[in-house]
Structures are given as structure tokens and as C-alpha cells.
Design an enzyme around this catalytic site. Structure first.
Site, PDB file in Angstrom:
ATOM      1  CB  THR A  36      49.446  20.724  23.948  1.00  0.00           C
ATOM      2  OG1 THR A  36      49.881  20.156  23.991  1.00  0.00           O
ATOM      3  CG2 THR A  36      47.790  21.077  22.618  1.00  0.00           C
ATOM      4  CB  VAL A  88      57.028  25.221  29.226  1.00  0.00           C
ATOM      5  CG1 VAL A  88      57.951  26.138  28.312  1.00  0.00           C
ATOM      6  CG2 VAL A  88      57.435  24.259  30.158  1.00  0.00           C
ATOM      7  NE  ARG A 136      67.916  22.984  29.138  1.00  0.00           N
ATOM      8  CZ  ARG A 136      67.093  22.450  30.181  1.00  0.00           C
ATOM      9  NH1 ARG A 136      67.764  21.880  31.269  1.00  0.00           N
ATOM     10  NH2 ARG A 136      66.155  22.225  29.897  1.00  0.00           N
ATOM     11  CB  CYS A 165      62.837  26.320  36.073  1.00  0.00           C
ATOM     12  SG  CYS A 165      62.894  24.214  36.740  1.00  0.00           S
ATOM     13  CD  GLN A 178      63.151  22.292  41.779  1.00  0.00           C
ATOM     14  OE1 GLN A 178      64.780  21.865  42.641  1.00  0.00           O
ATOM     15  NE2 GLN A 178      63.380  22.592  40.772  1.00  0.00           N
ATOM     16  CB  SER A 197      54.648  25.048  37.717  1.00  0.00           C
ATOM     17  OG  SER A 197      55.332  25.701  38.538  1.00  0.00           O
ATOM     18  CE  LYS A 251      67.321  17.937  34.476  1.00  0.00           C
ATOM     19  NZ  LYS A 251      66.272  17.983  33.967  1.00  0.00           N
ATOM     20  NE  ARG A 274      59.028  19.040  42.019  1.00  0.00           N
ATOM     21  CZ  ARG A 274      59.051  20.008  40.663  1.00  0.00           C
ATOM     22  NH1 ARG A 274      58.833  20.650  40.943  1.00  0.00           N
ATOM     23  NH2 ARG A 274      59.454  18.523  40.187  1.00  0.00           N
ATOM     24  CG  HIS A 329      62.046  26.345  41.366  1.00  0.00           C
ATOM     25  ND1 HIS A 329      61.133  25.744  41.327  1.00  0.00           N
ATOM     26  CD2 HIS A 329      62.200  25.899  40.216  1.00  0.00           C
ATOM     27  CE1 HIS A 329      60.383  24.962  40.722  1.00  0.00           C
ATOM     28  NE2 HIS A 329      61.511  24.754  39.310  1.00  0.00           N
ATOM     29  CB  THR A 335      56.106  27.827  34.665  1.00  0.00           C
ATOM     30  OG1 THR A 335      55.062  29.308  34.833  1.00  0.00           O
ATOM     31  CG2 THR A 335      55.780  27.312  35.111  1.00  0.00           C
TER      32      THR A 335
END
Lengths: 344, 344, 344, 344
Positions: free
Chosen positions: C11, C14, C111, C150, C176, C179, C205, C235, C242, C323
Site C-alpha cells: 500500500t 513504492v 544491504r 535510490c 532529491q 517522493s 548509503k 531535498r 533525483h 521511484t
């Protein structure tokens, strides 16, 4: 075999949308692109600053742009799409009609002339026969059909669905996207974190074009609808998609349910660019929204929602993609209608 | 000597604006800050995510936040400003009134109650005497006055200026800023490049609060104005400032010039937060605009423009800063009125 | 025959993109949708607030959502796509692997684990064989592959194209889209007319995932690339896409021309979601731009531009749809790779 | 007694900011306003489309605008502020200097000339004495001082605070507001839901102006700082406030704490427009942000934050109001310095 078409004002915002729509169109083949004298002789890639969200079609990119002059357009072009600034349109479009070209124009000049059909095919395709009157009066071999202003196109189909109830008074407030003003029409400093409650000449277009579109053509003369329309126009910081708040007072009782049903059942046409359904009616009270719903029906659908009975008749919201259904797509659809009705 | 005041819901968006306005205010001195139980015991700096465009006042930053409970507020506080969510307001505000506090509240609960004055001082200061009725009926030592919803406050002063012409029908479309929904009310994904033609409950507030505000108080009972109002509300991507398109039909003839004169001459009050003039009428057709005009009169003025005669009576646009004139400043101004009228 | 797949966290933002991509996908068939316990038992239409710019697929809309639990997912589902919040992912994903499901996960948990392949198929498909090590070590019947963050995915393919020149130092600044934070991640009041120079955990990351992705797998162990990366993350008020400014210092001389050629020639894969070309290199200095270029290659291409020699090595900009290529599409592409390599 | 000043290019975006700053300035009195020939003879109200967020000062509104020509400016004007487009500036500014006027110019022409002081008073006030060299070489009675580009001004004060550590390599990515391009510089269709990774000529300005500003003047000649700077410039959808990501490599060890202390202690000047502190260093990792922090110090402060040790030296973010500290305010501050140093 595809009809060979030309695009006048091919480098502008609507011109680019026209090319985006015409390039894959199976019934039309782009055969001429015109722009200002400064661009004549350049390839389209050089002449245009392409800003639509899909790449320039390769063959279009290499086409040489000509001046906007009937003598510069090949004779085997049968249909002209025009998205010229209205002052330029007023000057050059009649010359194309005299020279025998059929013109489907998005430019605002001449829209209210008695012998120029102003057409949304799903609403008043029968007005197209005004072209007979036009040819008689003007002595043109060609012909001129206009589509209305983007903000007019957004709400008129919903009114057309309600004509049986006797349209009397309409109030409409518009929340219009910046693309309606062309690429350089609204500067970012004017509109970020802002809204502008004024678009020059726009209110009058909504008030008068809507009455012509919903008027009756008796084969000889066109009478305008006698409803009254009051419009208030606003520019807001959205890219594409005009949203409108509408109140309608009708002679007969009109419930929200009856209005929703009338809109849902209002027919589209069997033309390539006419979407099925024409009017998408949302149940969700917060729809339609420009970014979510402007691409319904490939940008050719009308979205409606928020139908409710207000203290003064019906109240609802509607939305259309202003540069597709409201401009380039409107002209293409009129081209399809001209083809179907044998004018090409 | 300054009146000692408390702020209920001090960490929210309107709470922060209240602090920004009250800190330099010569008549008021911040003496208590309340928030949810989770924040009680923290300093205001720790409890709030300060996001107003001026630094936190240093003394406020170090104030300890208490729970929102009359027992937690010092007895020498004489005036309470409340910007609680309406569900919380409905639950706790009456307790403060019972405990003897005079409350100037921005929360929507109870606004339409017969014995609660809903006040814009420049419009209906005389409604304040409804407090006598309130005290009789409720047995409160304290008292409760409410200011209307931000979108109501924006257009009612312009209507108030036109009452002599006999208000009959009003249509209003709103273009509302995101701050009206609080800090987390509208997500960026919902509103960037978009507009939302729905704000839950908002239309009803415009339609009913306006009639109460323009009603008559005969010393015992308040009758609502019998005009009809139909509202359509939209959220747009602006930070602050609600813009509204208004159409007014009046019993007597009303020209744009007469309306402009009536608005320009509509008096402000001799209260610190009441600006002079109250209504700033623009000649330029494209004003008012939210980013340009929301800070007129330190955010307490009403801006109007685009006055013209429409097919159905007068048409114009108006604008106010929704978190100052439309919320925190409205409560502060009501506090000033309470002080002047001797309720504190 | 299509592989039956499930979507965990169906839901969310993504999750909705996953459904939009999987519904028309010929190799996959949606057979299970999970969400939080509060949504279990509802239809997907009821459970999700659908906000992607195409309608909910009708059959998906009527699918009943289950809790996110291996026991609730049919046994004949062969592949699981996960877009859970990382804290939830850490808790439940291993259970799916134990229960025999192959999981292609977009969630950030795990990850950097030594035995979990972090894969961009066009960059390091050979890392997938780390799954043998994983199964040995963890005793799973299923398997877990991750796609990177992302913002990592956006610039790593361009670096991969330059590895022959000896990557040493990389600086990257990101711009970025909102979303990336999910539907409610960034409020409108935070970002309209603003930018935020901080995204929690994001810099790390970019700095660590990139070195793992460009590392070498010798069949037993994965060594990370020994380049150094410094990232600064911002952002900005864009919806999708991005954009990143990159500086690369290499051991060998690297001209802008050589870099452009290396990027243009960097191969895509023969997988359905791998676009041709993978990296679109613009000549125009002002490209790529998020709104113009994020949908290149159906949102799966990397766009690069502005290549020039700076005082410290090569400088350029790159862009990807965060996304699609950066999240849902990345997971789908990893699913296609798992299928091709026989893990399903 | 106030110095009588003139403003060249008074109708543009920076010209309007200059008027907004100069009108209440106790040391300066606006005595002449110039614009293009088309505006000459009109009142300022007629000639300008005023778009600053405070009303036009009444006396300025009624001032008659003249052509931009030394002969049109009264002789008793002692100081000229220039915000002309650089091509116009290159043509007309020298004429004003020849005619004896002292010019504080924001225009980019001539900034890198050996004998033109490029000055941020808090950074290199001593460079002002280059005016002696200038007068010798050019034979001017007047004089010309320039302030740097808005994006240069934003980060140079933070570098100035770190010079003791031995500046060697600087990477800077900018996120620049649309007002930096003037009122019509960036169209709304270019920037809503978008970012543009290119501003023509901007990178070079950051790279070269910064080295001149941090250079040494020995009384005869100016040597540039030998650090290297690499810049990448982006336009984003914010109205005002340039945000920049900076990495600095220094000869000596530099911790984030030492950098913060150096920035906090970097002195401002005893000039009216020099704020105290000059550099506001935030502890919160997500600050500074354009909308929240651009008005610090009345728009004249530099905000910094996010200081941390990166893999390659110090990393941080900085912000300044681009049309105040970065343009109009910079020129006014240079005017104050000229006055203090006796050049007027």
C-alpha cells in the site's frame, strides 16, 4: 493514405504539443512546419527549444522550417493546424484559407465571428456546416474552424451534458496551469508560492465562447445560448491541467445524482482522439486533481467531481489537460472531424 | 502592566504564530504554555519543532511546557489563547472557562453555539456582549470567545462593508494556502504541481460562520444574516495567504466604484492589531496576490481587488494572511477587544 | 507461464509503483499483496490510498490484502517483492527466506551484510552468486537480494562506466525529489519555496553502497571498491527524479569526451526492464532535468550531462527516476535477473 | 547629512531591492533613478513593475526616471549604485567614473580586472585601497568598486573564516533561487517540479571571484589566493536564498568543531548593514534552509550548518539571501565602506 498536414507556429508550446500528437497519428502526416521569419531555413531542431516530455521525433527534427506564408507550404498539404499568437493568426490565417487550405486553428482571433464555426466535436459537431455559409460569404476555397480557449473547453462539455435541465446561470472560478500562457508566459518569480487572480481577456472568453458553443445552428444562422455566465480566472503554480469550480442554476430541478448520470452518459464520438468516456465522473470528493487526473483519456477526457446541491443549484468541479484537450488535441480532434465530414 | 496570558496548544503551527505575535506585544505577557501530555515537562525548545520565520524568543524557549489542564496553569494568568485541534478544544476549553479563565479561541468547536460570540472585532464587536448570556446560561466565571475559520475571516470584512446594499446571494471560491492545514496537514506529494478541490468541512464553515458574523445581536439573542452563501474550497501550492473569488448579489444596485469606496472607508478599530486601513483596495487588476500582499498591515489587513460588475452583481477577489489575520492574529485581536471591553 | 509474485508493503508509495510495473509485466503475475495488520482482510482498493498517476488495475483493486506473514502468502508464489519500511523489513524478511521464498527487496535493512547481494543488474550481476554463500551460511531455502538506495542507483552506473580509468575520489551532491521519502515523508510546509540540506542516513548509503556495488566477488567473498566517496544530500521541491552533481578523480587521465563515450557504450542487459541505452548522455549543457528526463527508458534509464574537466578531474550531472529505476523498477529488474539466473 | 545617491538600472529586480534598502537608510538619500531610454521621463511608478514585498516608497514612486547617462544625473549626487545588465554596465559605468562619480556596482562586468576592487567588506576591506591604483591607471576622478556574484558571496565568508587552516581544494554545489536570474530570467514552465543543473557562466564566477576575494593586496598589486575551486551550479524552485554544499581540504587538520568556532568568531564590521554575527552556525543538521533562514540579520547574515568531517576534509552547507546579501545589500554595504574610508 494519411492526409498531409502543416503546422503554423510549430515552435511554440502548442506547436510542440501538436507535433507530439500528430507524429504518431495514423491519419495525418506532418509535411510542413512554419514559424517566424527568424526561424525560416533552420531545421526544426535548431529553430525550436523542445520542451515537451518526450523526445523530438527524429524526422520532424530534421525538417526545414519555413516562414508562415501560404506560398511556402507545399500544395499537396490538405490540412493546416494553426497555433499562432492571435495577432499573427488574424493577419495570416485568412490568406491560407483564400489559398485553398482548410485550417483547424487554436488561435483566438475570429473565434466569435458569425461565420466561423467554434467547435468541440462531442458538443456541437453540427456547427461545422457553418463552413458552407463561411465559403459563401468569404469566397474561400479553403475553410476555417476554430477550437475554443482552454478554460472554455474544460467546463463546456459538462454544461452540454446538462442542457436538458435548462441552463440559466453559471458561475465559474478557474485555477489555471502555467502552460496555458506558453513557455515564457508566466515567470517563476510571479507564481512560486503565489497565485494570480487575473488572466487578461480570459473571463470574457469563458462567458462568450460557452454561449456560442451551446447555441443552435439552423442551417443558416447560429444563435447563442441564452444562459448567463460569470467567470473569475486565476493562475496557480501547476504545470498542466485547468481545474474549475462551477455552479449551475437550471430551469428544472437538478440533483447531484441526475447530473452525475447525465455526465457519465454524455456520448463521445467515433473519432480517434475522442475518449470513451468523454466525461469521467469521480465519486471521491477530492477529485479531480490536476497532477493525478490530467492524463485521463490520453489528456482528452474531461474529469468531473464534487457534485453536490448547493444553496443555488448544482455545484461541481471539472478538469481538463489544457495543452492537450484544451489546445493541441482540440485542434487535432477538429481535424479528424473535418476529415470525417468530408471537408478534406 | 501587561496581562499575563497562556497559550493552549503552543507547539502547533498556530501556537507558534501566537508566540511570535504575543512575545513583543506590550499588553500581553506569556506566562503559560501547554501542549500534549507527551510534551509536558519539557522546555518549549525541546517540545516544539519551531518553524516560524523568526527565531524562538529566548525566554519562551526556556519556558517549561505543561499539560493542557486548568490546574497546571498559574492562577494569575488572566487570558488564555487556544489553538487546540477542535476535538481537544471541545474537551478541555470548557474546563478553563469553568475555572475562571477568559479564553480567546481559534479552535472550531463551539463556534456556532448560540451563546458563544464568534467575533471579528472590526465587524461585530457588539456580539461580545453575548458573553453575559453565556455566563448566565453556563454559570462560568470565565468566558469563551471564538474567532472564525481562516477562510471565513478573509471575505467577511469585505461583505461587512457592503451590508448597506442588502446582501442576498454570495458565491465564493477559495484558493487556500497549505499552512491552513497545520505543519503536517498537506504532504508535498499531494500538492506540488497540483491543486485539491476539497477541504473537509470548510465549505460549511464559510456558509454558516459568515451568516452568524453578519447577524444582529439584540442584547438577548443573536439572529443570523439571511443572505445565502455557496462556497467551493481549494487547496493550492502556496505557503501562506488565502485568496478568494467572490460574487455578491445585492438588493440595491451596487457598482464596482461604490463597492470600492465602501471597502476603503470601512473603519478599523483603535486596537493594537487592527490595521489602518482595514481593507486595502487595489486598482491593479492582478492584485491581491498571496506572496505579494499577505503581509499588508503586518498580516492583519484584508486585501481586495478586481472589483467589477459581473452578469450577476458585483465580482471581486480578496486575500488575507491565513495564520495571522486568519488564526493567531485573530485570537490576539479578540484578546485586545476583551481587554478593552473590560472582560479581563 | 508467468511467475506468481507477492508484494510486501503493497500500500505504500513504492508498493504502488511495484503494482503499476508488475500488473502489465508478462513474466510476473501478482498473486499476493500484504500490508500492516490494520489493512489485512480489506480489498486493496479499501486498504490503499492510490496516488500513482494511472488508475488501480481492476483485478488488483479487488484483491484481498493479507498480513505481512509467510503463512499468509500462498505456497505457489515463487518471488516476493518487498518495499517495507526497513525496521519492518529487518523483522519479517528473513522469515520469508526461511520459508523458501526468493525475495527481491528494496528495503534498506541488511544491504551491507556480507552475504547479501546488493545488485544493479547492469553493474554487478555477478554478485548474484553470493546467494550460494548466503544459503550455505543461513540455511535458507529461499534467498534475499537487495537493490540499493535510490540516490545510490542514480550515480553508480555512471561510475561503473568509468572503472577502467581507476576510480579514486568521488564527490556527489544530490538534489532529491520528495517522493523518495514516501507519501507523507515531506510536508508541503517544509519544502515549498525551500530546500533541506539533510536526509537522515542518506550520505552514508551513497558512500558505502557504492563501494559494495563496484566491489569484486571472487566466488567466495566480496571485496569493496577502494575508492572514497563523500556525499552531501538535499531535498528539493520536485515530485520525482533525483539529480546529482558528481566529481570523479581517477588514476588515469580522463577527458570529458572519453567519459561520454564510456557512458554511451556502457551496455544494458537483455532483460525486459533494462533500457537501451542504459545511460543517455546529453550534449545540451542544461540537461538532464528531473521533469524533462525522468521518464527516459520508461523511467529505467540513467541520464547524464554537463560532462566537463574540472580543476579536480571529471565533473558531470546524472539523473534517474527515484521511484522507478531507484526503487520499484530496481526490484523488478532484480526479479528478472533472478529468473534469468535460475534462482526462480 | 545623508549622502545623495543614484541608482542605475532602478527598475530591475536588484534595482527594486536597492530602493527598498536605500529608502529607509539614514546615511543615504535617493536623488536619482535611471533606467533604459524607454523609461526616461516617466515616474518611477509608471516605469517599474514593482514586485518587492513592501510597497513602493511614496517619494520614490513620484521621482522621474532618467536615461542612464552621467549627464542626466545631478552633480550633487556623490555615490552611484549600479545594477545594470553586465553588457550595459560595461558600456556606461566607466563614463560615470570619468565624470567623477564613485560607483558601487553589482554588475559582473570588470569584476576580475586587476585594478578594480572586488569587495565583501567583512572579508577584504583592505582591497578597497586598490582604488588608488585604479585612479592612477585610469585617470578617473570617480572610482569603481564591485561586489561579487550572489553565489560567490554565499560561500566566501565561510572560507575566509578558515584561511588560517590553509585552504587548498574546494568543491561547491549550489542550489540557487530563481530571483538570482531577475524577474523574467526563469520561466515557471522551466522550473516547477524541476531543477536545472546549469547556470551560464556561474561556475567560473565562483571559481575565480573567490580566489580574487581571498587574495592579498600589497599596496600595489593584488595576488589571488592559490586554492583551487570546482563549482557545480543548479537552479531550483525557490524564490530567494542560495544554498550551497561545500567541501574544503586544508593544509592543516581541521575538525568540524574548530571550523564552527572559527565561523562563529569571524568578525563583522561596524557598518550599518554588517550583521552581528556575520556567520550564524546552526547545530541542527537540517539547517540552514532557504525559506527559514534567508532573512537572518535582515538578509545580510551568512548561515552555515551541517559541519562534519568528510572522507576528504571538512564538509558543510551555507546559505545567504541572494538579492540582499548577494546583490543589493552587498552594494549598499560597499557604499557604507566607501563612506567610512573617505572615498565619498
Amino acid at each position: 493514405m494519411a492526409v498531409r498536414v502543416g503546422v503554423l507556429g510549430a515552435t511554440g508550446a502548442v506547436g510542440q504539443r501538436l507535433i507530439q500528437l500528430l507524429d504518431p497519428h495514423p491519419e495525418f502526416e506532418i509535411a510542413a512546419l512554419t514559424a517566424s521569419d527568424a526561424s525560416a531555413g533552420k531545421t526544426y531542431r535548431q529553430a525550436s527549444k523542445w520542451r515537451v516530455d518526450s523526445p523530438i521525433p527524429e524526422d520532424v527534427a530534421e525538417t526545414t522550417v519555413t516562414a508562415t506564408d501560404p506560398d511556402e507550404v507545399p500544395n499537396d498539404v490538405d490540412l493546416i493546424f494553426s497555433s499562432l499568437p492571435s495577432s499573427v493568426g488574424a493577419e495570416v490565417e485568412p490568406g491560407f484559407c483564400e489559398a485553398g487550405y482548410v485550417v483547424s486553428s487554436n488561435s483566438s482571433n475570429g473565434r466569435m465571428d458569425d461565420d466561423i464555426p467554434l467547435v468541440i466535436p462531442e458538443v456541437n459537431a453540427d456547427h461545422l456546416d457553418l463552413l458552407e455559409v463561411q465559403r459563401d460569404e468569404r469566397g474561400w476555397d479553403g475553410a476555417m474552424v476554430k477550437n475554443p480557449n482552454c478554460s472554455t473547453i474544460t467546463f463546456v462539455p459538462t454544461l452540454a451534458a446538462l442542457t436538458d435541465f435548462g441552463l440559466e446561470k453559471v458561475h465559474v472560478s478557474t485555477l489555471q496551469a502555467v502552460s496555458g500562457a506558453g513557455y515564457d508566459g508566466v515567470s517563476s518569480m510571479e507564481i512560486i508560492d503565489n497565485a494570480i487572480p487575473y488572466i487578461g481577456g480570459e473571463e470574457d472568453k469563458l462567458e462568450t465562447e460557452s454561449r456560442k458553443l451551446l447555441g443552435e445552428f439552423d442551417g443558416a444562422e447560429l444563435s447563442h445560448n441564452d444562459m448567463s455566465v460569470a467567470a473569475s480566472c486565476n493562475r496557480i503554480p501547476t504545470i498542466d491541467g485547468h481545474l474549475e469550480n462551477v455552479w449551475v442554476e437550471t430551469a428544472d430541478d437538478l440533483t447531484a445524482d441526475a447530473a452525475a448520470e447525465a455526465m457519465r452518459e454524455y456520448p463521445s464520438l467515433d473519432l480517434r482522439s475522442s475518449p470513451e468516456p468523454l466525461i469521467h465522473v469521480f465519486e471521491e470528493p477530492d477529485r479531480p486533481q490536476p497532477r493525478m487526473d490530467r492524463t485521463l483519456g490520453d489528456g482528452m477526457a474531461i474529469a468531473a467531481g464534487g457534485l453536490q446541491e448547493s444553496p443555488f443549484g448544482l455545484q461541481y468541479n471539472c478538469l481538463a489537460h489544457n495543452t492537450i484537450r484544451g489546445a493541441a488535441g482540440a485542434s487535432v480532434l477538429n481535424g479528424e472531424l473535418l476529415l470525417e465530414h468530408g471537408y478534406i
